[in-house]
Structure formats: structure tokens, C-alpha cells
Design a protein around this motif. Structure first.
Motif, PDB file in Angstrom:
ATOM      1  N   ALA A   1     -23.910 -46.357 -23.687  1.00 21.81           N
ATOM      2  CA  ALA A   1     -24.136 -46.199 -25.128  1.00 21.81           C
ATOM      3  C   ALA A   1     -23.659 -44.818 -25.579  1.00 21.81           C
ATOM      4  CB  ALA A   1     -25.615 -46.367 -25.459  1.00 21.81           C
ATOM      5  N   TRP A   2     -23.063 -44.782 -26.758  1.00 21.00           N
ATOM      6  CA  TRP A   2     -22.626 -43.522 -27.342  1.00 21.00           C
ATOM      7  C   TRP A   2     -23.738 -42.988 -28.226  1.00 21.00           C
ATOM      8  CZ3 TRP A   2     -18.354 -41.281 -25.603  1.00 21.00           C
ATOM      9  CH2 TRP A   2     -17.426 -42.100 -24.943  1.00 21.00           C
TER      10      TRP A   2
ATOM     11  N   ASN B   1     -20.485 -43.989 -35.425  1.00 20.61           N
ATOM     12  CA  ASN B   1     -20.793 -44.450 -34.079  1.00 20.61           C
ATOM     13  C   ASN B   1     -22.071 -45.267 -33.992  1.00 20.61           C
ATOM     14  OD1 ASN B   1     -19.039 -44.120 -32.014  1.00 20.61           O
ATOM     15  ND2 ASN B   1     -20.149 -42.494 -31.015  1.00 20.61           N
ATOM     16  N   TRP B   2     -22.485 -45.944 -35.059  1.00 20.09           N
ATOM     17  CA  TRP B   2     -23.734 -46.702 -35.026  1.00 20.09           C
ATOM     18  C   TRP B   2     -23.441 -48.162 -34.778  1.00 20.09           C
ATOM     19  CZ3 TRP B   2     -28.717 -44.849 -37.251  1.00 20.09           C
ATOM     20  CH2 TRP B   2     -28.738 -43.443 -37.355  1.00 20.09           C
TER      21      TRP B   2
END
Length: 106
Positions: A5-6, A105-106
Motif C-alpha cells: 500500500a502507498w 494516491n487514495w
């Protein structure tokens, strides 16, 4: 990062330069001149302006406006010094106006 995950980031609304990470939010109940703001423990890609004493809702503080390092937009301020003991937790933290950042980035 766990399971690939980012981090959830916030970017400058004008140029999309990454400014802060969602995990660094200390409080979502701050007020800027223009409305709601978030208190962050860290900010990246910002340039700090000159320090000045400013009387805010919670008393006198030494603050420095912070600007996006790419486009120069004023995003909020950094607390440099709090004069009242109960406000010391703000020192070194950043208030960023909610409308000046967008989710990335969501």
C-alpha cells in the motif's frame, strides 16, 4: 509499506506537488483565515517564510507562512514558538488550509 500500500498523500491544489501525508494529521479541527485547516506533524516540499509574531485564536505565537516549493502558493503556516504552556504541543507543526490541498494516491 505493508502489503504494497502507498501512503495517502495530500498535494498542492494548484500544482499537485506532494505536501503532506494523511498519517501525519494531528488534528482536523483547526481554523485558518479562509476556513477549516488541518494540523500536521510534518510537511514536505514547502518553503518557510520569515518568522513573525501573530495573535491567533489560541493566543500569541511565532509563526512562519509556508509556501509550496514548486508554485509558491501560500498553504498555511508553521508554528515556531507558542508562548502559552498549553499551546506548546503545536511547536514545529504545520497548519495547512483544507482548500489548499487535494487528496493524492487514495
Amino acid at each position: 509499506m505493508a502489503d504494497g500500500a502507498w501512503p495517502r498523500l495530500y498535494s498542492c491544489y494548484k500544482c499537485q506537488n506532494h505536501i503532506c501525508c494523511h498519517d501525519d494529521i494531528v488534528s482536523k479541527s483547526f481554523q485558518a483565515e479562509s476556513g477549516r485547516a488541518f494540523l500536521f506533524s510534518h510537511a514536505i516540499n514547502v518553503v518557510q517564510g520569515p518568522k513573525e509574531d501573530r495573535r491567533l485564536i489560541t493566543g500569541l505565537h511565532t509563526v512562519a507562512d509556508v509556501h509550496c516549493s514548486d508554485c509558491g502558493e501560500v498553504l498555511g503556516w508553521k508554528y515556531v514558538k507558542a508562548y502559552e504552556q498549553l499551546q506548546k504541543y503545536k511547536e514545529g507543526k504545520f497548519v495547512i488550509a483544507k482548500f489548499k490541498i487535494v487528496k493524492a494516491n487514495w
